[in-house]
Motif scaffolding. Structure first.
Motif, PDB file in Angstrom:
ATOM      1  N   ASP A  66       0.847  -1.196   0.000  1.00 55.05           N
ATOM      2  CA  ASP A  66       0.000   0.000   0.000  1.00 55.05           C
ATOM      3  C   ASP A  66       0.885   1.249   0.000  1.00 55.05           C
ATOM      4  OD1 ASP A  66      -2.283   1.469   0.013  1.00 55.05           O
ATOM      5  OD2 ASP A  66      -2.879   0.999   2.071  1.00 55.05           O
ATOM      6  N   THR A  67       1.656   1.419  -1.073  1.00 51.01           N
ATOM      7  CA  THR A  67       2.691   2.450  -1.111  1.00 51.01           C
ATOM      8  C   THR A  67       2.176   3.823  -1.536  1.00 51.01           C
ATOM      9  OG1 THR A  67       3.272   1.862  -3.386  1.00 51.01           O
ATOM     10  CG2 THR A  67       4.473   0.743  -1.627  1.00 51.01           C
ATOM     11  N   ASN A  68       1.086   3.853  -2.300  1.00 50.10           N
ATOM     12  CA  ASN A  68       0.585   5.117  -2.862  1.00 50.10           C
ATOM     13  C   ASN A  68      -0.625   5.610  -2.076  1.00 50.10           C
ATOM     14  OD1 ASN A  68       2.350   3.965  -4.732  1.00 50.10           O
ATOM     15  ND2 ASN A  68       1.290   4.871  -6.478  1.00 50.10           N
ATOM     16  N   HIS A  69      -0.431   5.720  -0.775  1.00 55.17           N
ATOM     17  CA  HIS A  69      -1.550   5.976   0.125  1.00 55.17           C
ATOM     18  C   HIS A  69      -1.039   6.849   1.266  1.00 55.17           C
ATOM     19  CE1 HIS A  69      -4.917   3.928   2.765  1.00 55.17           C
ATOM     20  NE2 HIS A  69      -5.147   5.218   2.564  1.00 55.17           N
ATOM     21  N   VAL A  70      -1.627   8.006   1.461  1.00 53.58           N
ATOM     22  CA  VAL A  70      -1.206   8.921   2.518  1.00 53.58           C
ATOM     23  C   VAL A  70      -2.446   9.487   3.184  1.00 53.58           C
ATOM     24  CG1 VAL A  70      -1.065  10.917   0.960  1.00 53.58           C
ATOM     25  CG2 VAL A  70       0.299  10.901   3.040  1.00 53.58           C
TER      26      VAL A  70
END
Length: 579
Positions: free
Chosen positions: A539-543
C-alpha cells in the motif's frame, strides 16, 4: 547489555560510572573512541536462515520509498469521522523523498532528497500535495543524473568527463550540500526548511514552491546549527550553533529578533547572545536540539563528537562526513547551563554517556532545572539508518537494540547543598521524582535520570505554544521500538503519573504528532493531535491525515488520499494556522 549501559535505563542502580571525570575544555587524546558503522559491525551477529522475519510487524521500507511524481495541484481527500471545523490551516512536513539519482542510490537515509508535504485543512475538508525542495544540490544531481556532491553518508561520483587535473582542482572549491530535509520552522511570516548546514530554504506554504535560499553564516559567524530552533511566542527565534573563535570552537546561541520593518529581515538582525567553549577543542559535540527556559539555555554535550581534523581531511578526500563522527563511550555526557541574561556559563553537570537527538522540554522549578530528553545508550541508531542495514534488518537480531531508547528526566540542582563528608547525599530536593544528583569526589555534580515511561519514544512534541520552557505534564511521540507489537504506535506520556495512552492500527505508520490547542482551551491537553500517516506493504501510494482527541487519544477523523507514486515517511513539520 553491559552493566554500564544498563545503568542508563535502570535508575535504581546508584553507582557512578568509572569514566566520570572533570570536564575537559582543552582537547586531549581519547583512546576509547569509535566511529559510526564500527558500532554496527561490533554488534552484528549471524542471523537466522532468513526464512522468517525477525520483526514481522515492522516494515522498514516505508523509509526507503522514492517519490516518482510530485503532486503540485492539490488532491482532495476522502474524509471519515469529523475534522474539527475550527481546524483551519496548513500542516507542512519535511523528510526523505528519493534515495535515487539516475542509476545511483544514496547509502544513508539522511542523504535522501528532501520532499515537502502539505495538508491543507479548511472547514472540515483536507487536500494533499508534495514537492521536492529545489536546493542547489537537488538541481545539480537531477540535471547530471548522478550524485554530484558528497552527503552525510554518501560519497559523490566523479564526473566521467573531467580530466585528472579538473578533479584535483575541484578539491579546492568544494561545495557543501544544501539538502535541507529534516524540519521546517517559521521566521516571522516566512517558512524555512532546515538541516544542520546553515543554509535554509524559504518555502511557499500554499504551493510548496522553493522561493529563496539563505546562508545564515553570511549574517552571523556559524559553521553549523541545529535542525530544531526555538520559536518564542513573540516571534523571536533562537538556535544553537557552533562558531570558531581564536581560542577554538564555541557553542553559541543565536537570537533572531522578529523584525517590525518589512525591509529588514530577521537574519539581518541576528546576533550571538551566548557562547561557551566546546568541551574538546578538536572534537566538539554533535547536537541536534537544545533547551531553553525562562532564565537559561540548556546545552547537552554528548560524547558523540565531530572531529575537526577529520572534517578537513574528508573535504580534501571527498569522504562523507559520517566518518568524522567519533563516539567516546567511556566519557560522560556534559550538560551546560547558560544564563539568558548574561550569556555566561552558570553551572556544569555530568551524566553517564548517552546519545540523543531530541530534547522533549525543560523548565525551572524550585531552584532546579528539569530536563526531559529521549536517550539511547549509544549512537548506533545512526548506523541503523544506512540503507543496506535497513534492507537487511529482518535478518539482523540486533537491529531493534540499535533503536532502543527511552524518554528520561534529569533534575539539575542549581544551588545544591555544599559538599559534606557524605558525597552520596542526594542533592535533588524536589518531590515526586526518582532522578538523583550527588557530588563526585572532585566536587563535580553527577546526575542520574528517571525513566518517564517504558516505551521507545521519538520525535516528541508538547503543547509548544503554551508550555515551552515551562512546567508541563504531557508529551506526544511515535514509537521507536522496532520489535513492538505495532511499531507504528502513537504515544501520549503523562510525566506526572508515568502512564501512557496509545493509538495504532495495523500496517499504519503515523509521523511526528503535533499538538494544536482548542481555540478556547482551559487546560494543557485540551486540544487535538494532528499527524500525517502512510501504510506499509504494497500500500505504497496511500497517505493520510489523522486527528486524535489529545485528552483520551481517540480518533476524531481522518482524510485519506490515493497518489500516483509512492509516499515515503517524513520526519518533522509545523502547523501554520489560517490567518
Amino acid at each position: 547489555m553491559s552493566s554500564a549501559n544498563k545503568k542508563l535505563l535502570d535508575v535504581s542502580d546508584e553507582k557512578c560510572p568509572s569514566g566520570a571525570s572533570t570536564p575537559v575544555l582543552s582537547w586531549s587524546p581519547l583512546p576509547q573512541r569509535k566511529t559510526l558503522r564500527f558500532l554496527q559491525r561490533e554488534t552484528k551477529k549471524d542471523s537466522s536462515d532468513g526464512s522468517e522475519k525477525l520483526y514481522p510487524n515492522c516494515d522498514v521500507n516505508i523509509w526507503l520509498r522514492s517519490c516518482e511524481e510530485e503532486i503540485i495541484h492539490p488532491l482532495e481527500g476522502v474524509v471519515s469521522g469529523e475534522i474539527p471545523k475550527w481546524l483551519n490551516g496548513s500542516l507542512i512536513r519535511n523528510g526523505p523523498g528519493s534515495l535515487k539519482v539516475g542509476e545511483e542510490e544514496f547509502i544513508h537515509l539522511f542523504d535522501s532528497s528532501a520532499l515537502l508535504h502539505r495538508f491543507g485543512i479548511n472547514n472540515g475538508k483536507v487536500t494533499y500535495q508534495c514537492r521536492f525542495l529545489q536546493s542547489k544540490v537537488f538541481q545539480k544531481n537531477w540535471s547530471a543524473r548522478r550524485i554530484v556532491l558528497t552527503e552525510f553518508g554518501t560519497k559523490s561520483v566523479n564526473d566521467p568527463c573531467h580530466t585528472i587535473f579538473q578533479r584535483i582542482a575541484s578539491i579546492f572549491k568544494k561545495e557543501t550540500s544544501d539538502n535541507a530535509m529534516i524540519s521546517v520552522y517559521p521566521f516571522g511570516d516566512e517558512l524555512y526548511a532546515f538541516t544542520e548546514v546553515p543554509i535554509i530554504h524559504k518555502i511557499n506554504s500554499e504551493t510548496l514552491a522553493t522561493e529563496g535560499r539563505v546562508n545564515v553564516s553570511e549574517y552571523v559567524s556559524i559553521v553549523n546549527h541545529t535542525s530544531h530552533p526555538h520559536v518564542m511566542n513573540d516571534g523571536t527565534v533562537y538556535n544553537l550553533g557552533m562558531s570558531i573563535y581564536a581560542t577554538g570552537p564555541h557553542h553559541i546561541v543565536v537570537c533572531f529578533p522578529k523584525s517590525m520593518d518589512p525591509d529588514i529581515s530577521m537574519f539581518e538582525k541576528a546576533r550571538i547572545v551566548a557562547a561557551v567553549p566546546a568541551r574538546w577543542s578538536l572534537n566538539p559535540s554533535y547536537m541536534h536540539s537544545f533547551g531553553i527556559t525562562e532564565n537559561y539555555y540548556v546545552i547537552v554535550e554528548q560524547p558523540l563528537s565531530i572531529s575537526i581534523t577529520g572534517v578537513v581531511s574528508a573535504k580534501l578526500t571527498n569522504e562523507p562526513i559520517a566518518g568524522c563522527l567519533k563516539w567516546y563511550h567511556e566519557e560522560y555526557t556534559r550538560i551546560t547551563i547558560i544564563s539568558r541574561q548574561t550569556g555566561k556559563l552558570v553551572k556544569v553537570f555530568q551524566a553517564e554517556a548517552f546519545f540523543y537527538l531530541h530534547v522533549i522540554n525543560q523548565y525551572e522549578k524550585e531552584d532546579h532545572i528539569i530536563l526531559d530528553i529521549c536517550i539511547y545508550k549509544d549512537p548506533s541508531v545512526l548506523d541503523a539508518m544506512y540503507v543496506e542495514t535497513m534492507k537487511s534488518m529482518q535478518k539482523n537480531p540486533d537491529y531493534a537494540k540499535m533503536f532502543r531508547g527511552r524518554p528520561a528526566r534529569f533534575v539539575l540542582p542549581l544551588n545544591p547543598d555544599k559538599m559534606t563528608s557524605s558525597p552520596k547525599t542526594n542533592l535533588v530536593k524536589l518531590k515526586n521524582t526518582r532522578a538523583k544528583a550527588h557530588y563526585l569526589p572532585n566536587g563535580d555534580i553527577y546526575i542520574q535520570p528517571e525513566k518517564l515511561c517504558n516505551l521507545g519514544c521519538e520525535t516528541p512534541r508538547i503543547n509548544y505554544e503554551n508550555y515551552l520552557g515551562k512546567p508541563y505534564r504531557y508529551f506526544y511521540a511515535i514509537s521507536s521500538d522496532v520489535d513492538a507489537d505495532n511499531p507504528g504506535t502513537v504515544i501520549k506520556v503523562d510525566t506526572y503519573t508515568k502512564s501512557t495512552k496509545t493509538w495504532c492500527e495495523p500496517n499504519c505508520y503515523p509521523s511526528e504528532p503535533i499538538f494544536i490547542p482548542n481555540p478556547e482551551s482551559k487546560f494543557e491537553d485540551d486540544g487535538i493531535v494532528v499527524l500525517s500517516m502512510i501504510w506499509g506493504g504494497e500500500d505504497t501510494n496511500h497517505v493520510g491525515l489523522l486527528v486524535l482527541n489529545a485528552i483520551d487519544f481517540t480518533e476524531l477523523g481522518r482524510a485519506e488520499f490515493e497518489t500516483r507514486s509512492p509516499v515515503p515517511k517524513c520526519l518533522h513539520g509545523w502547523f501554520l494556522p489560517q490567518k
